[in-house]
Scaffold this active site. Structure first.
Site, PDB file in Angstrom:
ATOM      1  N   GLU A  76      -0.744  -2.206   5.185  1.00 39.83           N
ATOM      2  CA  GLU A  76       0.227  -2.205   6.291  1.00 39.83           C
ATOM      3  C   GLU A  76       0.192  -0.878   7.031  1.00 39.83           C
ATOM      4  OE1 GLU A  76       3.479  -1.561   8.743  1.00 39.83           O
ATOM      5  OE2 GLU A  76       3.318  -0.438   6.879  1.00 39.83           O
ATOM      6  N   GLU A  77      -0.104   0.201   6.286  1.00 45.60           N
ATOM      7  CA  GLU A  77      -0.038   1.545   6.867  1.00 45.60           C
ATOM      8  C   GLU A  77      -1.185   1.829   7.828  1.00 45.60           C
ATOM      9  OE1 GLU A  77       2.506   3.311   6.606  1.00 45.60           O
ATOM     10  OE2 GLU A  77       3.507   2.899   4.714  1.00 45.60           O
TER      11      GLU A  77
ATOM     12  N   ARG B 152      18.571  -7.059  13.557  1.00 46.17           N
ATOM     13  CA  ARG B 152      18.692  -7.082  15.010  1.00 46.17           C
ATOM     14  C   ARG B 152      17.935  -8.294  15.550  1.00 46.17           C
ATOM     15  NH1 ARG B 152      19.947  -3.460  18.602  1.00 46.17           N
ATOM     16  NH2 ARG B 152      19.305  -3.966  20.716  1.00 46.17           N
TER      17      ARG B 152
ATOM     18  N   ASP C 153       0.802  -1.230   0.000  1.00 45.19           N
ATOM     19  CA  ASP C 153       0.000   0.000   0.000  1.00 45.19           C
ATOM     20  C   ASP C 153       0.835   1.281   0.000  1.00 45.19           C
ATOM     21  OD1 ASP C 153       0.783  -0.863   2.552  1.00 45.19           O
ATOM     22  OD2 ASP C 153      -0.855   0.166   3.560  1.00 45.19           O
TER      23      ASP C 153
ATOM     24  N   HIS D 185       7.576   8.609   4.522  1.00 42.56           N
ATOM     25  CA  HIS D 185       6.274   9.279   4.729  1.00 42.56           C
ATOM     26  C   HIS D 185       6.332  10.780   4.414  1.00 42.56           C
ATOM     27  CE1 HIS D 185       4.249   5.968   7.363  1.00 42.56           C
ATOM     28  NE2 HIS D 185       5.133   5.450   6.538  1.00 42.56           N
TER      29      HIS D 185
HETATM   30 NI    NI Z   1       6.513   1.030   5.313  1.00 50.36          NI
END
Ligand code: NI
Length: 434
Positions: free
Chosen positions: A168-169, A214, A102, A403
């Site tokens: 996902e956002e 990580r 997305d 973003h």
């Molecule tokens: Ni992203």
């Protein structure tokens, strides 16, 4: 006898290792050949971005390509997602690879020939749409991995599930659940049962081609908090007649800031509480009846998350009570922390090294952004990492972050992402072959 068995075992292991190395070199070559196509896909998706749960054309285009490879394709899944299955010729584990698809309500400012000109109405406001988080590159990389691994089907020891996930956002509460959460609800980790999942995120602030990982908490859990402060209205000239929700709100905001700075064990893991919006009142000389605060909470540790939630509630309620007001606290549980399975991480780091070179694999600090890949990791062991992509010709200090309207990545980084995902898959299959 024991020695002979050990010798045979070592020989078989070595043969498997040698085969995997050979396959890996083949993948490297095939990724190079496919690079122009990967860039072409990325530019197409970049020019045609779609918001969360609206990825209709994006999903159709992905499904079309996967079908052309001869894969078993399910579309749509979880509204606009696509799932494809590739069965290797030999028995082995089921590995899932995930890409999010997305875009965001951001108006692109880049003057690229393939810059987005899309416009939509978002929450009553006219806005542009942009792949301002780089999910266009995630789609293109995973399409390439699907194509390459399909070519090597005869040598694959197991099954691969390609997950192209929408939303996902995040979506409005009315549309929840969505994204990874909904995909899992619709059975994406079952039939066949996924044994491990891998995913990556492009990162505009890391050097191009670098892989950063990580073990343990990589990305934060995100939760929301709404606080409705109820007081008593009055004339602004006679505050003694009121229970002023504006003053109480300011005390609550100050109080909440001491939860992280004074009551949280920061040497264990970080945490963030941000109040991002305050609404209350209509005119300077009217003390309103209520005020509304909205905030975001970031944590990396389950216990800490629980404690922070409890303390927010207690602090807001008690401060309000001390002033004769009432605070109604509503915690909105959103995405859990993205936690890399420690045992899996140790096993998979050599695959990253093979894909990017030792000098390009680094351990990263945890980041306070969130990612709904975490939902998969709560069900199966998962490994998520970052792919650096800031263009060498740009100054890192002025490199736009994710973003934002100027967000930019180096397309040349994608080939490293493709190799990383493909190598993780074949190495995992070799380790857990049946
Ligand atoms: Ni992203």
């Amino acid at each position: 006898m024991k020695k002979i068995i050990l010798f045979i075992f070592a020989l078989v292991a070595f043969q498997g290792f040698a085969q995997t190395t050979k396959l890996s070199s083949k993948i490297e070559q095939q990724a190079k050949e496919l690079e122009p196509k990967i860039i072409e896909w990325r530019r197409y998706f970049h020019e045609h971005p779609e918001l969360s749960n609206r990825e209709v054309k994006t999903g159709a285009k992905i499904a079309e390509h996967l079908k052309s490879l001869g894969l078993e394709v399910q579309y749509p899944v979880a509204k606009t997602g696509v799932v494809a299955l590739l069965k290797g010729a030999k028995p082995g584990p089921v590995v899932a690879l995930r890409a999010d698809i997305d875009a965001l309500p951001v108006t692109e400012r880049n003057s690229l020939p393939f810059a987005s000109k899309e416009k939509v109405n978002f929450g009553g406001q006219e806005t542009g749409v942009m792949h301002a988080c780089g999910h266009d590159t995630h789609i293109s990389m995973l399409l390439a991995v699907a194509e390459i691994l399909t070519k090597n089907k005869a040598e694959l020891k197991g099954t691969i599930k390609f997950i192209f996930q929408p939303a996902e956002e995040g979506v409005s509460p009315a549309e929840a659940p969505a994204g990874a959460e909904l995909m899992i609800k619709e059975g994406v980790l079952e039939n066949p049962k996924v044994e491990a999942i891998f995913g990556l995120h492009i990162q505009s602030l890391l050097p191009s081609g670098q892989l950063a990982y990580r073990s343990g908490g990589l990305m934060a859990a995100v939760d929301g908090v709404d606080i409705n402060v109820k007081g008593k209205g009055a004339h602004g000239a006679t505050p003694w007649d009121s229970v002023d929700p504006i003053v109480v709100s300011s005390q609550i905001i100050q109080g909440l800031q001491t939860i992280v700075s004074r009551q949280t064990e920061l040497s264990k893991a970080g945490a963030v509480i941000t109040i991002g919006s305050i609404h209350g009142g209509i005119r300077r000389n009217i003390i309103p009846e209520t005020a509304m605060l909205e905030g975001t909470i970031r944590t990396f540790d389950n216990d800490m998350q629980k404690k922070v939630h409890e303390k927010i509630k207690l602090t807001a309620e008690k401060i309000a009570e001390s002033a004769g007001a009432k605070a109604e606290v509503n915690i909105l549980v959103m995405y859990p922390a993205t936690v890399n399975d420690a045992a899996l991480t140790v096993k998979m780091v050599p695959s990253l090294v093979r894909a990017a070179g030792k000098e390009n694999v680094v351990i990263t600090q945890p980041v306070t952004m969130a990612e709904d890949f975490s939902f998969y990791q709560r069900k199966v062991p998962g490994f998520f990492f970052f792919l650096g992509a800031y263009p060498a010709e740009m100054n890192l200090k002025s490199q736009p972050t994710h973003h934002t309207a100027d967000f930019m990545i180096d397309e040349k980084a994608m080939i490293t992402g493709v190799k990383a995902l493909a190598n993780l898959t074949i190495d995992y299959m070799e380790m857990f072959k049946k």
